[in-house]
Motif scaffolding. Structure first.
Motif, mmCIF file in Angstrom:
data_model
loop_
_atom_site.group_PDB
_atom_site.id
_atom_site.type_symbol
_atom_site.label_atom_id
_atom_site.label_comp_id
_atom_site.label_asym_id
_atom_site.label_seq_id
_atom_site.Cartn_x
_atom_site.Cartn_y
_atom_site.Cartn_z
ATOM 1 N N GLU A 57 2.953 1.491 1.549
ATOM 2 C CA GLU A 57 3.700 2.489 2.319
ATOM 3 C C GLU A 57 3.095 2.776 3.678
ATOM 4 O O GLU A 57 3.740 3.368 4.546
ATOM 5 C CB GLU A 57 3.819 3.786 1.518
ATOM 6 C CG GLU A 57 2.519 4.530 1.276
ATOM 7 C CD GLU A 57 1.777 4.037 0.043
ATOM 8 O OE1 GLU A 57 0.839 4.734 -0.397
ATOM 9 O OE2 GLU A 57 2.126 2.957 -0.474
ATOM 10 N N GLU A 86 15.865 4.123 -11.212
ATOM 11 C CA GLU A 86 16.879 3.495 -10.357
ATOM 12 C C GLU A 86 16.649 1.989 -10.230
ATOM 13 O O GLU A 86 16.770 1.402 -9.156
ATOM 14 C CB GLU A 86 16.918 4.165 -8.978
ATOM 15 C CG GLU A 86 17.293 5.641 -9.033
ATOM 16 C CD GLU A 86 17.450 6.279 -7.663
ATOM 17 O OE1 GLU A 86 17.549 5.528 -6.671
ATOM 18 O OE2 GLU A 86 17.469 7.516 -7.585
ATOM 19 N N THR A 99 14.933 -3.805 -6.893
ATOM 20 C CA THR A 99 14.649 -2.583 -6.141
ATOM 21 C C THR A 99 14.522 -1.445 -7.145
ATOM 22 O O THR A 99 15.181 -1.434 -8.187
ATOM 23 C CB THR A 99 15.764 -2.255 -5.132
ATOM 24 O OG1 THR A 99 16.988 -1.994 -5.848
ATOM 25 C CG2 THR A 99 15.978 -3.391 -4.155
ATOM 26 N N HIS A 100 13.671 -0.491 -6.817
ATOM 27 C CA HIS A 100 13.475 0.625 -7.733
ATOM 28 C C HIS A 100 12.830 1.797 -7.015
ATOM 29 O O HIS A 100 12.291 1.659 -5.909
ATOM 30 C CB HIS A 100 12.612 0.202 -8.933
ATOM 31 C CG HIS A 100 11.286 -0.384 -8.557
ATOM 32 N ND1 HIS A 100 10.145 0.363 -8.436
ATOM 33 C CD2 HIS A 100 10.936 -1.656 -8.259
ATOM 34 C CE1 HIS A 100 9.135 -0.424 -8.100
ATOM 35 N NE2 HIS A 100 9.598 -1.652 -7.981
ATOM 36 N N LEU A 101 12.889 2.939 -7.653
ATOM 37 C CA LEU A 101 12.280 4.163 -7.140
ATOM 38 C C LEU A 101 11.019 4.446 -7.937
ATOM 39 O O LEU A 101 11.031 4.391 -9.177
ATOM 40 C CB LEU A 101 13.262 5.328 -7.268
ATOM 41 C CG LEU A 101 12.891 6.633 -6.555
ATOM 42 C CD1 LEU A 101 12.961 6.445 -5.042
ATOM 43 C CD2 LEU A 101 13.830 7.754 -6.990
ATOM 44 N N ASP A 103 8.728 7.350 -8.864
ATOM 45 C CA ASP A 103 8.726 8.814 -8.890
ATOM 46 C C ASP A 103 7.344 9.278 -9.356
ATOM 47 O O ASP A 103 7.020 9.218 -10.535
ATOM 48 C CB ASP A 103 9.819 9.300 -9.846
ATOM 49 C CG ASP A 103 10.045 10.799 -9.752
ATOM 50 O OD1 ASP A 103 9.201 11.499 -9.159
ATOM 51 O OD2 ASP A 103 11.063 11.280 -10.286
ATOM 52 N N TYR A 117 8.806 6.946 -3.699
ATOM 53 C CA TYR A 117 8.645 5.692 -2.980
ATOM 54 C C TYR A 117 9.779 4.746 -3.373
ATOM 55 O O TYR A 117 10.175 4.686 -4.538
ATOM 56 C CB TYR A 117 7.297 5.035 -3.310
ATOM 57 C CG TYR A 117 6.100 5.907 -3.036
ATOM 58 C CD1 TYR A 117 5.486 5.910 -1.788
ATOM 59 C CD2 TYR A 117 5.595 6.748 -4.022
ATOM 60 C CE1 TYR A 117 4.384 6.716 -1.534
ATOM 61 C CE2 TYR A 117 4.499 7.552 -3.777
ATOM 62 C CZ TYR A 117 3.900 7.542 -2.534
ATOM 63 O OH TYR A 117 2.820 8.349 -2.283
ATOM 64 N N ARG A 118 10.269 3.991 -2.410
ATOM 65 C CA ARG A 118 11.281 2.966 -2.664
ATOM 66 C C ARG A 118 10.609 1.602 -2.526
ATOM 67 O O ARG A 118 10.009 1.303 -1.491
ATOM 68 C CB ARG A 118 12.432 3.092 -1.676
ATOM 69 C CG ARG A 118 13.491 2.022 -1.787
ATOM 70 C CD ARG A 118 14.282 2.130 -3.075
ATOM 71 N NE ARG A 118 15.089 3.351 -3.120
ATOM 72 C CZ ARG A 118 15.814 3.703 -4.182
ATOM 73 N NH1 ARG A 118 15.819 2.936 -5.260
ATOM 74 N NH2 ARG A 118 16.505 4.820 -4.150
ATOM 75 N N SER A 119 10.710 0.798 -3.573
ATOM 76 C CA SER A 119 10.038 -0.503 -3.575
ATOM 77 C C SER A 119 11.031 -1.646 -3.789
ATOM 78 O O SER A 119 12.032 -1.487 -4.495
ATOM 79 C CB SER A 119 8.971 -0.561 -4.674
ATOM 80 O OG SER A 119 7.915 0.351 -4.412
ATOM 81 N N THR A 120 10.716 -2.779 -3.184
ATOM 82 C CA THR A 120 11.434 -4.025 -3.417
ATOM 83 C C THR A 120 10.419 -5.054 -3.905
ATOM 84 O O THR A 120 9.366 -5.227 -3.278
ATOM 85 C CB THR A 120 12.111 -4.526 -2.135
ATOM 86 O OG1 THR A 120 13.063 -3.553 -1.687
ATOM 87 C CG2 THR A 120 12.840 -5.839 -2.384
ATOM 88 N N THR A 137 6.723 -1.467 -0.252
ATOM 89 C CA THR A 137 6.969 -0.082 -0.641
ATOM 90 C C THR A 137 7.124 0.806 0.587
ATOM 91 O O THR A 137 6.356 0.683 1.552
ATOM 92 C CB THR A 137 5.814 0.444 -1.513
ATOM 93 O OG1 THR A 137 5.727 -0.344 -2.697
ATOM 94 C CG2 THR A 137 6.036 1.894 -1.904
ATOM 95 N N LEU A 140 9.309 7.677 0.838
ATOM 96 C CA LEU A 140 10.527 8.407 1.171
ATOM 97 C C LEU A 140 10.162 9.822 1.599
ATOM 98 O O LEU A 140 9.523 10.565 0.860
ATOM 99 C CB LEU A 140 11.468 8.452 -0.039
ATOM 100 C CG LEU A 140 11.932 7.088 -0.573
ATOM 101 C CD1 LEU A 140 12.932 7.289 -1.703
ATOM 102 C CD2 LEU A 140 12.547 6.248 0.539
#
Length: 236
Positions: A57, A86, A99-101, A103, A117-120, A137, A140
């Protein structure tokens, strides 16, 4: 017609298999996040491909060895967990992109912290096993806690601020609430993060920062998006 039925029957198991593969990858990603909390580097070592590359991040780039080495037990007084939510994985044969969140809930010396955080991630299947080959990552941003300001102070923000001859930002107050509008557009609510620092709910990347002169009068407004400012001068 019978040929169509056979095709459909062939597709259904294939879709089910892909769904199962996606669940396997989600489980492995959750294991990686759990290992961050426990400091179990062995889980990362077993899941990552030796060619693995990660962008975290902060924008830092880490290879396989560096990524595994970063997994350490949390310091004393710090604990937490990361839930993978997600989740969405698309599988292309022996390659998968997900893709996922992330938490994250953390207990920092008795204080409760929450981050998203949003990760691919990209996965490669070799010899029947999925290996993580890359991950990126993004942190957010979320709205900061809002504080209440004395009316005397919030009244000082009301006025017109000009960045260019054709670009004016106006702050107004209605029923005790501050609003801002650009070039006569629709007013949008403003809240205070601190004295002389306002933000627009739902836009955590930006701040409105007021600059005062030696006598304490507001003379400028900085519309800050992350570390960059657009400077407005307050009209008399």
């Amino acid at each position: 017609m019978r040929a169509l039925v056979f095709v459909c029957l062939a597709i259904v198991p294939s879709l089910a298999a892909r769904a199962d593969e996606g669940q396997i990858l989600q489980s492995r990603m959750q294991s990686l996040m759990d290992a961050v909390g426990t400091g179990d580097a062995k889980v990362w070592s077993a899941t990552l491909d030796k060619r693995f590359v990660m962008i975290d991040e902060t924008g830092a780039i880490s290879d396989y060895a560096q990524s595994v080495a970063q997994v350490q037990p949390l310091p004393k007084g710090v604990s937490g967990s990361i839930a993978v939510t997600e989740w969405k994985a698309t599988i292309f044969g022996d390659v998968a992109v997900a893709t996922h969140l992330d938490d994250e809930h953390e207990d920092f010396h008795g204080q409760k912290l929450h981050a998203l955080y949003r990760s691919t991630s990209s996965w490669l299947k070799q010899n029947g096993q999925w290996k993580l080959i890359s991950m990126q990552t993004l942190a957010l941003r979320q709205d900061p806690p809002a504080v209440s300001l004395p009316d005397r102070l919030s009244d000082e923000y009301v006025g017109r601020y000009r960045a260019a001859p054709d670009y004016v930002y106006e702050i107004m107050k209605r029923d005790g609430t501050l609003y801002g509008a650009t070039n006569g557009g629709k007013p949008v609510e403003l809240k205070a993060e601190l004295a002389d620092v306002l933000f627009t709910p739902g836009q955590p990347r930006t701040r409105k920062i007021f600059v005062r002169d030696a006598q304490g009068r507001i003379v400028r407004l900085l519309s800050r998006r992350e570390e960059r400012d657009v400077v407005f001068t307050k009209e008399k």
